[in-house]
Design an enzyme around this catalytic site. Structure first.
Site, short mmCIF file in Angstrom:
data_model
loop_
_atom_site.label_atom_id
_atom_site.label_comp_id
_atom_site.label_asym_id
_atom_site.label_seq_id
_atom_site.Cartn_x
_atom_site.Cartn_y
_atom_site.Cartn_z
CG ASN A 10 -1.74 1.20 1.41
OD1 ASN A 10 -1.80 2.04 0.51
ND2 ASN A 10 -2.38 1.33 2.56
CE LYS A 12 -0.36 3.25 4.66
NZ LYS A 12 -0.30 3.36 6.12
CG HIS A 95 -5.99 1.91 5.04
ND1 HIS A 95 -5.56 2.90 5.88
CD2 HIS A 95 -4.98 1.00 4.96
CE1 HIS A 95 -4.33 2.61 6.28
NE2 HIS A 95 -3.96 1.47 5.76
CD GLU A 97 -3.18 5.53 6.67
OE1 GLU A 97 -3.12 5.59 5.43
OE2 GLU A 97 -2.30 4.96 7.36
CD GLU A 167 -3.77 -2.57 7.30
OE1 GLU A 167 -2.61 -2.76 6.91
OE2 GLU A 167 -4.43 -1.59 6.98
N GLY A 173 2.04 2.29 10.84
CA GLY A 173 2.96 3.40 10.70
C GLY A 173 3.62 3.81 12.01
CB SER A 213 4.76 -1.72 12.06
OG SER A 213 4.33 -0.38 12.29
P1 PGA Z 1 2.55 0.30 7.71
O1 PGA Z 1 1.12 0.50 7.00
O2 PGA Z 1 3.12 -0.98 7.17
O3 PGA Z 1 3.35 1.50 7.29
O4 PGA Z 1 2.30 0.25 9.16
C1 PGA Z 1 0.25 -0.58 6.81
C2 PGA Z 1 -1.03 -0.12 6.19
O5 PGA Z 1 -1.50 0.97 6.53
O6 PGA Z 1 -1.62 -0.83 5.35
#
Ligand code: PGA
Length: 251
Positions: A10, A12, A95, A97, A167, A173, A213
């Site tokens: 992803n 982003k 997601h 976010e 997640e 993140g 992460s």
């Molecule tokens: P990250 O993001 O690996 O940077 O924690 C995962 C995601 O949001 O899908």
């Protein structure tokens, strides 16, 4: 029933056209085509360019979000048919976010899941609890509710093709990862919920990715868990080497 792992990047709101196509090319050149299935989720504006790099390869691409309508007066939005038009196979829906930064409700996410199947896409339905919810012992309740509303508008036949991504919001993140045991516990709960809702056979077919992460140093342990069928990777998917190391860990 053996599920083929899906390792997805992803991207982003990162990269530019040159770096996005270079990353796609690097992944293409460095992957063997067997082992885990690979998918990348570039920003919309680079989907076409990335699709051209990956076309006629086993690597899939998809959108990071979509609108539930097929077309219309929705300024700034992208529809499912627009994604399939660019050769997308997958779309990330719900997601954290989108839910927490952009206020998407579980009900809206459900409409998007149904619309994704309608458009011929496979939705990657993300679910996950916040740290406050985990501390309050609400994890199961939260992810079950997100899952229930997410699949509310789909048929059992569609459900078999669904991809779920667990997640935990507190692990995205942040550098903090769920332990393999913590993740496996929620994955098993999710599969149990799917078994009750559909059937053992259907639940056994649905891939449940872990995200939050994931990096080369923790991927193998997470991916070795029985109910973890791949990873949804943010930060570590932006470099060819770290992403491919995670793909390799999914063998
Ligand atoms: P990250 O993001 O690996 O940077 O924690 C995962 C995601 O949001 O899908």
């Amino acid at each position: 029933m053996t599920r083929r792992a899906l390792v997805a990047g992803n991207w982003k709101m990162n990269l530019d056209r040159e770096r996005a196509t270079a990353l796609a090319r690097g992944i293409l050149e460095g992957s063997s085509g067997d082992g885990a299935e690979i998918a990348v989720f570039p920003p919309f504006v680079y989907l076409d360019a990335v699709g051209r790099v990956l076309e006629s390869s086993p690597i899939a691409w998809g959108g990071q979000n979509m609108h539930f309508a097929t077309s219309g007066a929705f300024t700034g939005e992208i529809s499912g048919p627009m994604l399939t038009d660019l050769g997308a196979r997958y779309v990330i829906v719900g997601h954290s976010e989108r839910r927490h930064v952009f206020g998407e409700s579980a009900e809206l996410v459900g409409r998007k899941v149904a619309a994704a199947f309608e458009a011929g896409l496979v939705p990657v339905l993300c679910v996950g609890e916040t740290i406050e919810q985990r501390r309050a012992g609400e994890t199961r309740q939260v992810v079950f509710d997100q899952l229930a509303q997410g699949v509310a508008g789909i048929t059992p036949e569609q459900a078999e093709k669904l991809v779920v991504a667990y997640e935990p919001v507190w692990a995205i993140g942040t550098g903090e990862t769920a332990t393999p045991e913590q993740a496996q516990e929620v994955h098993a709960d999710l599969r149990g919920w799917l078994t009750e809702r559909y059937s053992r056979e259907t639940a056994a077919r649905i891939r449940i990715q872990y995200g939050g992460s994931v990096k080369p140093s923790n991927a193998a342990e997470l991916l070795a868990q029985d109910d973890i069928d791949g990873a949804l990777v943010g930060g570590a998917s932006l470099e060819v080497e770290s992403f491919l190391a995670i793909v390799a860990a999914a063998r």
